[in-house]
Scaffold this motif. Structure first.
Motif, mmCIF file in Angstrom:
data_model
loop_
_atom_site.group_PDB
_atom_site.id
_atom_site.type_symbol
_atom_site.label_atom_id
_atom_site.label_comp_id
_atom_site.label_asym_id
_atom_site.label_seq_id
_atom_site.Cartn_x
_atom_site.Cartn_y
_atom_site.Cartn_z
ATOM 1 N N LYS A 66 27.422 -26.855 31.008
ATOM 2 C CA LYS A 66 27.980 -25.915 31.841
ATOM 3 C C LYS A 66 29.555 -25.989 32.021
ATOM 4 C CE LYS A 66 23.882 -26.538 34.990
ATOM 5 N NZ LYS A 66 23.432 -27.363 36.313
ATOM 6 N N ASN A 67 30.016 -24.760 31.794
ATOM 7 C CA ASN A 67 31.541 -24.896 31.785
ATOM 8 C C ASN A 67 32.148 -23.337 32.023
ATOM 9 O OD1 ASN A 67 34.008 -25.567 31.014
ATOM 10 N ND2 ASN A 67 33.515 -26.858 29.472
ATOM 11 N N ASN A 68 33.313 -23.139 31.729
ATOM 12 C CA ASN A 68 33.887 -21.749 31.955
ATOM 13 C C ASN A 68 33.431 -20.903 31.232
ATOM 14 O OD1 ASN A 68 35.223 -22.536 34.427
ATOM 15 N ND2 ASN A 68 37.278 -22.806 33.116
ATOM 16 N N LEU A 69 32.987 -21.583 29.768
ATOM 17 C CA LEU A 69 32.554 -20.634 28.805
ATOM 18 C C LEU A 69 31.555 -21.444 27.714
ATOM 19 C CD1 LEU A 69 32.523 -17.654 27.390
ATOM 20 C CD2 LEU A 69 34.445 -18.522 25.967
ATOM 21 N N PHE A 70 30.304 -21.119 27.732
ATOM 22 C CA PHE A 70 29.669 -21.816 26.890
ATOM 23 C C PHE A 70 28.175 -21.007 26.231
ATOM 24 C CE2 PHE A 70 27.713 -22.312 31.065
ATOM 25 C CZ PHE A 70 26.353 -22.180 30.880
ATOM 26 N N GLY A 71 27.795 -21.617 25.611
ATOM 27 C CA GLY A 71 26.684 -20.796 24.944
ATOM 28 C C GLY A 71 26.135 -21.366 23.340
#
Length: 898
Positions: free
Chosen positions: A236-241
């Motif tokens: 979980k972060n500002n942008l992840f995937g």
């Protein structure tokens, strides 16, 4: 004196006994926070009796996380205090009622991702089930290394996933997939199940008896089941995937991306894919939903085109191998929470696919054997289909006050489908054989808009009121154009026509409004609700048929009909629990009217009851027995009311009923479910029987060039089904075993030409067995097999036909896995009479230590099998279709985790 003293003591004791039995008003108050001591507003707090679990009172925490509730109780009794909020572990606290009942209890809720005081054990050790929620660790169910959420769920006890992507848990179809407590797509959850990368799944949490609207907590017994998915905390972060890319030497590709963004007030989800290797990521259009993810009212029907969309491939066996496609899909979901009292969800998705298929079809019509005539059609077809669809959904949830909330949702679906085909057709009869070339073009443009408003008001501790209003508009236009090198065909298709082409156009429009007002009430021994509601729908159909666009208007036949349907109803729902036994009943009285224009039929009125009864007995936390009965009545819709003939392909005409028909259906269902999460054992069995009065039958007339099918009202028909699934983990052998069996029986009636009434009975048996190791050691094997048998019995005065076919299917897998390397070899076999099909492929993956990159090799159809055959049976035709299979594919790729 002693006597007087004894009398006084006895009187005091008796008086005290009376006071013990008298009810007092108990008060409980306190504060609810998270593990960081931050207040949690909106937490459901409700009180139940410990013996019967009857709801006594419900409240929700305010902005400061505080709560306060009062309810009648007897000193000495024990009550349960329940706290629940999506994304946090539910809490149940037993409280003894004191004589002076004024207590303070503070609670700390823990996120699902930090389940303190639980022992979550991997492999074959226990999973933790608590209250309505069961938590599974996704990494424990990676047998066969599934790449998507759907693949993982197929390995989890209690879950069943149909070929269409419908998910059930313990026999109940789930109503939605939540990610971190957010209902992202409503009931259209197939898009997430198909595309969510398995590495983004941490915990799998089926939630039974789910009530999303906190204001109804403790007032309703919900039979809704949803699935909540948690994401690993370290992701979980500002942008992840995840993003992956595969390419092949022959121009094949497979791209997929899951890109998520978590911010304090905003969560963004993007799921996309593009491939030309036969995968199918089509997001199925869902009905308008209310907050629980269930369609608001089943009586508001979604329209379908009068002309059926051509089907390019059978879904029975390996459809991914026969789709020569070029597919793109993408979906963007945004969850915005400007405050704790408001949430706005926006879901936008787009899908496009161009599919090509080559097939050969042999159709034999089941004509009367007393007649020496026969009819066979041999088709060699090249098809191309283009599909474009866009979907948009907006959902607004707002807290209006301490005891009321509102949900508004709108949805827009637009689709455009075009299919073109070229057929080399040979028609064989007892007298002659005719060859021709046919060109067909099909275009379909459905549009659907809907909006739903739901308002809930908590009246007091034991009652609530909820109102719903739904509006939908549908418009479906479809065109079919046919041309042929054989003028004789069109002489029969279009009377007095010298043209070699025909054009069929249809338009269907429907407007529907539905409303409902429901009052919920809980009492010490029973819960009930009273409902009043209405439905209104207006549907208009127009058809236009011409031999050629150049022909004079006098040759054209334009027909219009319309149907107005109104219903007003009142319902009473009751729910009662007796220790382990619970029952739910619903009875309704319906007043309906139908007015059909263009059929010469006056307005019809009808008053009738509907009934639903459900009884359950829970033996223990592992096993449940259920029994249900329902009585439903419905009326034929606009699609069934079509007195004019409509051309649906190069030789088939369809005609509907001449008047509105009322149907009555009785359904009896029994289910037994046993799921032991400690030993990974499960048994699910269900039996269903149905009786339909005023069922619909089909009358067919067959000639060399045309087949005309018309609906008629048939005698009563019956149907039955039996389904069982059993699985067991054999610890001593480290082996998983699973067995599934489905048996179906369906009755129907038909006419063929001038024959007497034909009684048709269709039976299908499907049995499968799967054996596999636990995928925990370096070498693992998996073997699966299934047997499908179909039988059709046709009986009439003139004839008795029996047609059947069987199919064996087997699949095998050998896996070698180490810490960094994974190799899998797979084989599938289809065994039918005079048709042996083998598919062989493999996958290899290499994961560097502590790296974010994974490299892989994918191989499909290494034996370069050219085609496979499918068989189908109806009361009219026996069909054999041979599908061309995608040629050999070898692809190299990599995925990147960020």
């Amino acid at each position: 004196m002693h006597t007087a003293l004894l009398t006084l003591l006895i009187a005091m004791w008796l008086g005290g006994g009376v006071r013990v039995q008298a009810q007092v008003t108990m008060s409980i108050h306190g504060r609810v926070t998270d593990s960081l001591q931050a207040p949690l507003p909106g937490v459901s707090v409700y009180i139940t009796t410990q013996k019967s679990l009857v709801g006594l009172v419900y409240v929700a925490t305010d902005q400061d996380g505080t709560y306060s509730c009062a309810f009648p109780a007897r000193p000495g009794d024990t009550v349960n205090v329940h706290l629940r909020m999506i994304g946090f572990k539910p809490v149940v606290q037993a409280v003894a009622v004191p004589a002076q009942a004024n207590l303070r209890y503070n609670f700390v809720l823990l996120p699902y991702s930090t389940l303190i005081n639980e022992v979550i054990i991997h492999g074959t050790r226990p999973r933790i089930a608590f209250n309505d929620t069961t938590t599974f660790q996704a990494k424990d169910f990676t047998a066969g290394t599934p790449t998507t959420l759907e693949g993982v769920l197929r390995n989890v006890p209690g879950f069943l996933v149909s070929p269409e992507g419908i998910i059930t848990y313990k026999g109940t179809t789930i109503s939605g997939i939540y990610i971190e407590g957010e209902n992202l797509t409503g009931s259209n959850y197939q898009r997430i199940a198909h595309n969510l990368d398995a590495t983004l799944v941490d915990k799998i949490q089926p939630i039974e008896h789910f009530v999303e609207n906190k204001l109804l907590g403790g007032l309703v017994r919900s039979e809704t089941t949803v699935l909540n998915i948690t994401i690993p905390e370290d992701r979980k972060n500002n942008l992840f995937g995840n993003a992956s890319l595969e390419v092949g030497l022959t121009g094949r590709r497979n791209l997929a991306a899951n890109v998520f963004s978590y911010r304090p007030k905003n969560k963004l989800y993007f799921i996309g894919a593009s491939n030309n290797i036969g995968l199918n990521q089509d997001p199925v259009a869902a009905s308008l939903t209310n907050p629980s993810g269930v369609g608001l009212k089943a009586s508001v029907r979604t329209l379908h085109p009068l002309l059926p969309d051509p089907v390019l491939v059978s879904s029975t066996f390996r459809p991914d191998l026969s789709n020569l496609n070029n597919e793109h899909t993408g979906g963007l979901i945004n969850v915005f929470k400007p405050s704790v009292r408001c949430k706005i969800l926006t879901d936008i998705s787009y899908y496009s696919n161009t599919t090509q298929q080559q097939l050969e079809n042999l159709t034999r019509y089941l004509l009367a054997p007393l007649d020496s005539s026969f009819l066979r059609l041999q088709e060699n077809t090249q098809l191309k289909k283009q599909l474009r669809s866009a979907h948009m959904r907006n959902n607004l949830f707002a807290v209006l006050g301490e005891k009321s909330n509102l949900t508004y949702e709108n949805r827009l679906d637009i689709t455009r489908s075009r299919t073109s085909s070229q057929l080399e057709l040979e028609t064989q009869t007892a007298q002659q054989s005719i060859s021709e070339i046919i060109l067909q073009g099909y275009r379909n443009t459905p549009v659907r808009f809907g909006q739903n408003l739901l308002v809930t008001k908590r009246l007091n501790a034991t009652a609530a009121l909820q109102g719903q209003l739904l509006h939908t508009y549908d418009e479906v236009g479809a065109n079919l154009g046919v041309s042929s090198t054989l003028p004789a065909r069109f002489a029969e298709l279009v009377a007095d026509s010298l043209s070699n082409q025909a054009d069929q156009r249809t338009v269907v429009k429907q407007t529907a409004i539905s409303g409902e007002l429901e009052y919920f009430k809980t009492a010490p021994a029973i819960n009930y609700s009273a409902v009043v509601g209405f439905d209104y729908s207006y549907a208009a159909l127009a058809t236009l048929f011409a031999g050629s666009g150049e022909e004079p208007l006098s040759r054209m036949q334009e027909n219009r009909i319309s149907l107005s349907q109104n219903r007003a109803y009142a319902k009473l729902k009751l729910d009662k629990t007796f220790h382990k036994f619970s029952t739910t009943g619903e009875i309704a009285l319906v007043q309906a009217s139908n007015q059909a224009n263009g059929l010469g039929v006056r307005t019809q009125y009808s008053t009738f009851p509907t009934l639903s009864l459900i009884a359950r007995y829970r033996f223990d936390i592992k096993s449940l027995l259920g029994l249900s009965y329902s009585l439903e009545r419905s009326f034929s819709n606009a699609h069934n009311l079509l007195p004019q003939e409509v051309l649906t392909d190069y030789r088939s005409f369809y005609r509907g009923l001449p008047a509105v028909v009322e149907q009555e259906k009785h359904t009896l269902n029994a289910t037994y479910t046993y799921v032991d999460n400690l030993t990974l054992s499960e048994l699910q069995a269900s039996v269903a029987v149905g009786l339909a009065r005023n069922s619909f039958g089909q009358a067919s007339e067959v000639s060399e060039y045309t087949t005309t099918t018309a609906w008629f009202v048939a005698p009563d028909t019956r149907n039955a089904s039996f389904q069982v699934k059993a699985s067991k983990f054999i610890k001593s052998l480290s082996l998983r075993a699973q067995m599934e069996s489905t048996n179906t029986y369906v009755e129907s009636y038909s006419y063929l030409g001038n024959s007497s009434l034909r009684f048709n009975r269709f039976l299908m048996y499907k049995n499968s067995v799967k054996l596999g190791t636990a995928f925990s050691g370096p070498v693992n094997v998996y073997v699966g097999g299934s047997f499908i048998h179909n039988t059709l019995l046709v009986q009439s005065i003139e004839q008795e036909l029996r047609v059947s076919n069987s199919r064996w299917q087997a699949d095998y897998q050998l896996v070698f896995q180490r810490q960094k390397l994974y190799i899998s070899l797979q084989a599938d076999q289809l065994l039918i009479y005079n048709n042996h099909y083998t598919f062989f492929g493999g996958t290899a993956r290499y994961s560097p230590a502590k790296g974010k990159l994974v490299y892989f090799l994918t191989m499909k159809n290494l034996l370069n099998t050219k085609s496979f055959k499918q068989f189908s049976i109806t009361d009219l035709v026996y069909s054999q279709t041979s599908y061309a299979i995608m040629p050999r594919v070898t692809m190299l790729g990599a995925s990147y985790r960020f």
